[in-house]
Design an enzyme around this catalytic site. Sequence first.
Site, mmCIF file in Angstrom:
data_model
loop_
_atom_site.group_PDB
_atom_site.id
_atom_site.type_symbol
_atom_site.label_atom_id
_atom_site.label_comp_id
_atom_site.label_asym_id
_atom_site.label_seq_id
_atom_site.Cartn_x
_atom_site.Cartn_y
_atom_site.Cartn_z
ATOM 1 N N ALA A 28 0.794 -1.217 0.000
ATOM 2 C CA ALA A 28 0.000 0.000 0.000
ATOM 3 C C ALA A 28 0.832 1.275 0.000
ATOM 4 C CB ALA A 28 -0.906 0.008 1.219
ATOM 5 N N CYS A 29 0.298 2.280 -0.706
ATOM 6 C CA CYS A 29 0.937 3.594 -0.771
ATOM 7 C C CYS A 29 1.110 4.185 0.615
ATOM 8 C CB CYS A 29 0.084 4.530 -1.626
ATOM 9 S SG CYS A 29 0.584 6.243 -1.603
ATOM 10 N N PHE A 30 0.091 3.965 1.466
ATOM 11 C CA PHE A 30 0.127 4.577 2.788
ATOM 12 C C PHE A 30 0.862 3.708 3.809
ATOM 13 C CE2 PHE A 30 -3.038 7.179 0.796
ATOM 14 C CZ PHE A 30 -2.828 8.421 1.360
#
Lengths: 252, 129
Positions: free
Chosen positions: A139-141
């Site tokens: 995930a990007c986050f």
Amino acid sequence: MTTWHLIVEATGCPGAENMGIDAALLREARRDAAFLRLYRWSPPCLSFGRNEPARTRYDLATIERLGLDVVRRPTGGRAVWHEHEVTYTVAGPATMFGSLKETYIRVHTLLAAALGRLGVPVELAQRPSGRVLGPGSGACFAAPVGGEIVAEGLKLVGSAQIRERGGFLQHGSILLEDGQNLVTRVTRGAVAAPAATSLRRLLGRRVLFEEVTEAVAAEARATWAGSWREVKVGCTTEDIAHFADPEWTWRR
Amino acid sequence: MSDVPENLHYSEEHEYVKPADDEATYLIGITDYAQGELGDVVFVELPDVGAKFGQMDVFGTIEAVKAVSELFSPVGGEVVEVNEAIEGDPGLVNRDPYGDGWMIKMRIGNPGELSRLLSATDYKQHIGE
């Protein structure tokens, strides 16, 4: 003098249309136009980074069972779940803000100031040490990289940039609410939990889409020189078809 | 200061052209300055062997942390080899841009195009060093 085009879309669009509009803005940016677009997604959508190995990384059966809208972005980075957020796009000639890094910092400095107007204690992340996460890393986050907007050590805004033929486009998500666990849910195998925070968590109340768009637009008008015009935009059916094509979405 | 080897040709878009096996084949990659500007490279999308490009055509894309940029062919010609090692280890582009981090080997069509590129001295001026 730069003519800025401000686009605020309170009504959300599906993933393919949102990315189609951004692709159209990048084409115009190569012809010296400048844009600030603030928008949302309807239905909520899972986006992959341009080069993410989505076919092996994500569980298609789970994605289908949950009935998720899915799109692959033209920009790099990793997966994002777009539901409770304000999405921003800044596009313009490649020389407008300088190099890739300078552009990244200029845009994030503006967003940080806008969030400061709302009383959010944000800062730009220091560059982390150790191995850099590639497009196959989830995930990007999951982790902030240098220059990104963090609050209390957690990522509040995730961004990605593309530069081509004299233009740049940077877009990203300002999280209104938590929800990035959805990415973990559709990821195969063990993954790092999202190190994300949200405006609701930071301010202890529900923050409206309009509050954020008004703060960002006001800060941009005050900071980025030029004339400002509020406009509406669309994209071509070819743009939408490109981003709706499973051959693109599941190309890797 | 970036490393700018004397014997190479350079494009304004920060690619280099380096002599390879014979007078007609050259290695193409991005400069030390470019990899420093991009930051950590995480993915490089390269063309197939046999692909043909004109001078300054886009031959691929490079993804560094959080940004995708196009790669331009500084000279026209046919791709005769691609560096498959950077698929598994894109960090080679950062660690050794002029060596193991090369991207494509091209057989160039018109050697005269080399004269339209920058020398090391001109390239240093271009990047302000």
